[in-house]
Enzyme design. Structure first.
Site, short mmCIF file in Angstrom:
data_model
loop_
_atom_site.label_atom_id
_atom_site.label_comp_id
_atom_site.label_asym_id
_atom_site.label_seq_id
_atom_site.Cartn_x
_atom_site.Cartn_y
_atom_site.Cartn_z
CB ALA A 81 40.51 29.38 21.22
CD GLU A 82 39.51 32.81 15.25
OE1 GLU A 82 40.47 32.47 14.54
OE2 GLU A 82 38.33 32.67 14.90
CB THR A 122 48.40 27.76 24.93
OG1 THR A 122 49.69 27.73 24.32
CG2 THR A 122 48.06 29.22 25.19
CG ASP A 123 53.46 25.76 25.61
OD1 ASP A 123 52.82 26.39 24.73
OD2 ASP A 123 54.34 24.93 25.34
CD GLU A 124 51.94 29.90 21.38
OE1 GLU A 124 51.75 31.09 21.13
OE2 GLU A 124 52.04 29.02 20.50
CE1 TYR A 148 45.72 30.80 20.83
CE2 TYR A 148 48.07 30.49 21.24
CZ TYR A 148 46.77 30.03 21.30
OH TYR A 148 46.51 28.79 21.84
CB SER A 151 43.54 36.58 23.31
OG SER A 151 43.90 35.38 22.63
CE LYS A 152 43.76 29.52 25.00
NZ LYS A 152 42.45 28.82 24.79
CG ASN A 177 53.71 23.72 19.76
OD1 ASN A 177 54.12 24.37 20.72
ND2 ASN A 177 53.52 24.25 18.57
N GLY A 273 58.05 38.83 16.46
CA GLY A 273 58.04 38.51 17.90
C GLY A 273 58.12 37.02 18.20
P1 NAD Z 1 41.36 24.89 16.19
O1 NAD Z 1 41.61 26.23 15.61
O2 NAD Z 1 41.69 23.67 15.42
O3 NAD Z 1 39.81 24.76 16.61
C1 NAD Z 1 39.11 25.80 17.21
C2 NAD Z 1 37.61 25.47 17.14
O4 NAD Z 1 36.90 26.51 17.83
C3 NAD Z 1 37.08 25.41 15.71
O5 NAD Z 1 36.23 24.29 15.56
C4 NAD Z 1 36.27 26.69 15.58
O6 NAD Z 1 35.16 26.60 14.68
C5 NAD Z 1 35.79 26.88 17.02
N1 NAD Z 1 35.44 28.28 17.32
C6 NAD Z 1 36.16 29.39 17.04
N2 NAD Z 1 35.49 30.49 17.44
C7 NAD Z 1 34.34 30.05 18.02
C8 NAD Z 1 33.24 30.68 18.65
N3 NAD Z 1 33.17 32.02 18.75
N4 NAD Z 1 32.24 29.92 19.14
C9 NAD Z 1 32.28 28.56 19.03
N5 NAD Z 1 33.28 27.91 18.43
C10 NAD Z 1 34.31 28.64 17.94
O7 NAD Z 1 42.10 24.90 17.60
P2 NAD Z 1 42.86 23.72 18.36
O8 NAD Z 1 44.26 23.66 17.89
O9 NAD Z 1 42.01 22.52 18.34
O10 NAD Z 1 42.90 24.33 19.84
C11 NAD Z 1 41.82 24.11 20.74
C12 NAD Z 1 42.13 24.79 22.07
O11 NAD Z 1 43.32 24.25 22.62
C13 NAD Z 1 42.35 26.29 21.97
O12 NAD Z 1 41.76 26.90 23.09
C14 NAD Z 1 43.86 26.45 22.01
O13 NAD Z 1 44.23 27.69 22.56
C15 NAD Z 1 44.24 25.30 22.91
N6 NAD Z 1 45.59 24.73 22.69
C16 NAD Z 1 45.98 24.35 21.45
C17 NAD Z 1 47.24 23.74 21.30
C18 NAD Z 1 47.71 23.28 19.94
O14 NAD Z 1 48.86 22.86 19.81
N7 NAD Z 1 46.89 23.29 18.90
C19 NAD Z 1 48.08 23.56 22.39
C20 NAD Z 1 47.63 24.00 23.66
C21 NAD Z 1 46.38 24.56 23.80
O1 DAU Z 2 52.46 25.87 22.26
C1 DAU Z 2 51.09 25.66 22.09
C2 DAU Z 2 50.61 26.40 20.86
O2 DAU Z 2 51.10 25.67 19.73
C3 DAU Z 2 49.09 26.54 20.79
O3 DAU Z 2 48.65 27.32 21.86
C4 DAU Z 2 48.68 27.17 19.45
O4 DAU Z 2 47.26 27.20 19.36
C5 DAU Z 2 49.24 26.34 18.32
O5 DAU Z 2 48.92 26.95 17.09
C6 DAU Z 2 50.75 26.19 18.47
O6 DAU Z 2 51.40 27.45 18.26
P1 DAU Z 2 52.79 27.59 17.44
O7 DAU Z 2 52.88 28.97 16.93
O8 DAU Z 2 53.92 27.04 18.22
O9 DAU Z 2 52.46 26.54 16.24
P2 DAU Z 2 52.75 26.61 14.67
O10 DAU Z 2 52.46 25.25 14.13
O11 DAU Z 2 52.08 27.77 14.03
O12 DAU Z 2 54.31 26.85 14.62
C7 DAU Z 2 55.21 25.91 15.19
C8 DAU Z 2 56.62 26.45 14.98
O13 DAU Z 2 56.92 26.35 13.57
C9 DAU Z 2 56.78 27.91 15.34
O14 DAU Z 2 58.09 28.11 15.84
C10 DAU Z 2 56.63 28.64 14.00
C11 DAU Z 2 57.19 27.66 13.01
N1 DAU Z 2 56.59 27.67 11.66
C12 DAU Z 2 55.24 27.63 11.57
C13 DAU Z 2 54.62 27.60 10.33
C14 DAU Z 2 53.11 27.59 10.21
C15 DAU Z 2 57.39 27.63 10.54
O15 DAU Z 2 58.64 27.64 10.63
N2 DAU Z 2 56.80 27.59 9.30
C16 DAU Z 2 55.44 27.58 9.16
O16 DAU Z 2 54.95 27.57 8.00
#
Ligand code: NAD
Ligand code: DAU
Length: 333
Positions: A81-82, A122-124, A148, A151-152, A177, A273
């Site tokens: 995902a993105e 995701t919980d988002e 984001y 799209s999820k 998260n 937002g």
């Molecule tokens: P990340 O951005 O670290 O990794 C995403 C991976 O997907 C990368 O390796 C990227 O190269 C690959 N990718 C992107 N576009 C692609 C495509 N078109 N084809 C094949 N590969 C592609 O993301 P993450 O934080 O590891 O999240 C992974 C999944 O978990 C996502 O679906 C995200 O929505 C979900 N998620 C993330 C969190 C979080 O806190 N990070 C929490 C809940 C759910």
């Molecule tokens: O809740 C699950 C989600 O958590 C996943 O689905 C997403 O893929 C993942 O990126 C994450 O989203 P958030 O937007 O919550 O994560 P982020 O680390 O970007 O931000 C966490 C919180 O911190 C949010 O309230 C924004 C804030 N923030 C973030 C950044 C990058 C800051 O205050 N400063 C920052 O520089």
């Protein structure tokens, strides 16, 4: 079991592959990843010569690549995902392409070959909670508020539609998260840790009182593992960490761990937002599948700081690549 992991070179996907290959000597993994800015094969260097692991570079939006890989696996575990909310605000188009169309391409292949499909979400998708609202659960109505999360949410709906319409054997997890090793340093925790090690400040959005429910990535991997082995087909499971904290609390923990003071905090313009609070009620997965988080936030943050201290080459390399341009656009140099 032969598992097709999509997005396995990213943060959670690579942790999941480590977990599977270490825990199940009989399992095999194919990792399909497009290696966008967020994909990094260094995360999986330990497995590159292992006969049970294979990497395929390609996009989930490309049916010609996806089709034969789905045909040869037992299950698709879909992480690709993105994933970054701020990027989705700057440029939503690629989020629709990857997260919605890419998921559709995978679902079509899974339908063609009748394969088990687990969708990592995701919980988002549930929107934003007020301070006194009950935590999200599997019954919470969808209310996504960023490109984001929209799209999820769309991809979750598609996955469920394939279950109801075609009987595709799916499960979905909606997780809070994550943090831990290999976390890409555009996200709050790894950005804060690496900035502090570099002697830079930590950008805190708005008043810093937004709340996230933090879960160590190893606990998320264990949750997905139990769902793909024991989860009920067609069901959704909410996964959370009992780790609700304000962002500023997290940042202060990291300041203390790295011997810095409040002068390293820089309050910056709020995210457009910005969702105020997320929290997950994980009683369904606990009751039905016996999963609960085991890493406490204090312990997990300590280990994560240590991991970044010990793996400077990994994140310095990431921070000097394509990511640099994005960072400078967001925060200046
Ligand atoms: P990340 O951005 O670290 O990794 C995403 C991976 O997907 C990368 O390796 C990227 O190269 C690959 N990718 C992107 N576009 C692609 C495509 N078109 N084809 C094949 N590969 C592609 O993301 P993450 O934080 O590891 O999240 C992974 C999944 O978990 C996502 O679906 C995200 O929505 C979900 N998620 C993330 C969190 C979080 O806190 N990070 C929490 C809940 C759910
Ligand atoms: O809740 C699950 C989600 O958590 C996943 O689905 C997403 O893929 C993942 O990126 C994450 O989203 P958030 O937007 O919550 O994560 P982020 O680390 O970007 O931000 C966490 C919180 O911190 C949010 O309230 C924004 C804030 N923030 C973030 C950044 C990058 C800051 O205050 N400063 C920052 O520089």
């Amino acid at each position: 079991m032969k598992i097709l992991v999509t997005g396995g070179a990213g943060f959670i996907g690579s942790n999941f592959i480590h977990h599977i290959l270490k825990t199940y000597p009989e399992d095999e993994v194919i990792n399909l990843d497009a290696l966008t800015y967020a994909g990094n094969l260094e995360n999986l260097a330990a497995w590159k010569d292992d006969a049970r692991y294979r990497f395929v570079k390609g996009s989930i939006t490309d049916a010609a690549i996806v089709d034969p890989l789905v045909a040869e696996c037992d299950i698709v575990v879909h992480f690709a995902a993105e994933s970054h909310v701020d990027r989705s605000i700057m440029d939503p188009g690629i989020f629709l392409e990857t997260n919605v169309r890419g998921t559709h391409v995978l679902l079509e292949a899974a339908r063609k070959y009748s394969k088990r499909f687990h969708h990592v979400s995701t919980d988002e998708v549930f929107g934003s909670l007020g301070p006194d609202d009950a935590a999200f659960n599997e019954e919470t109505p969808y209310d996504p508020r960023s490109p984001y999360s929209a799209s999820k949410a769309a991809s979750d709906h598609l996955v469920r539609a394939y279950f109801h319409t075609y009987g595709l054997p799916i499960t979905i997890s909606n997780c809070s998260n994550n943090y831990g090793p290999y976390h890409f340093p555009e996200k709050l925790i790894p950005l804060a840790i690496t900035n502090l090690i570099e002697g830079k400040s930590v950008p805190v959005y708005g008043d810093g009182a937004q709340v996230r429910d933090w879960l160590h990535v190893s606990d998320h991997c264990r949750a997905i593992d139990v769902i793909i082995r024991k989860g009920k087909i067609g069901e959704t499971y909410c996964v959370g960490g009992n780790g609700e904290r304000e962002n500023i609390w997290i940042v202060r923990q990291l300041l203390t761990a790295l011997g810095k003071d409040e002068s390293s905090i820089e309050y910056v313009k709020d995210r457009a937002g910005h969702d105020r609070r997320y929290a997950i009620n994980f009683s369904k997965i606990e009751r039905e599948l016996g999963w609960r988080p085991i890493v406490t936030l204090e312990e997990g943050l300590r280990d994560t700081v240590k991991w970044f201290q010990e793996n400077e080459a990994w994140w310095k390399n990431v921070k000097s690549g394509e990511y640099r341009e994005y960072y400078e656009q967001q925060y200046g140099s």
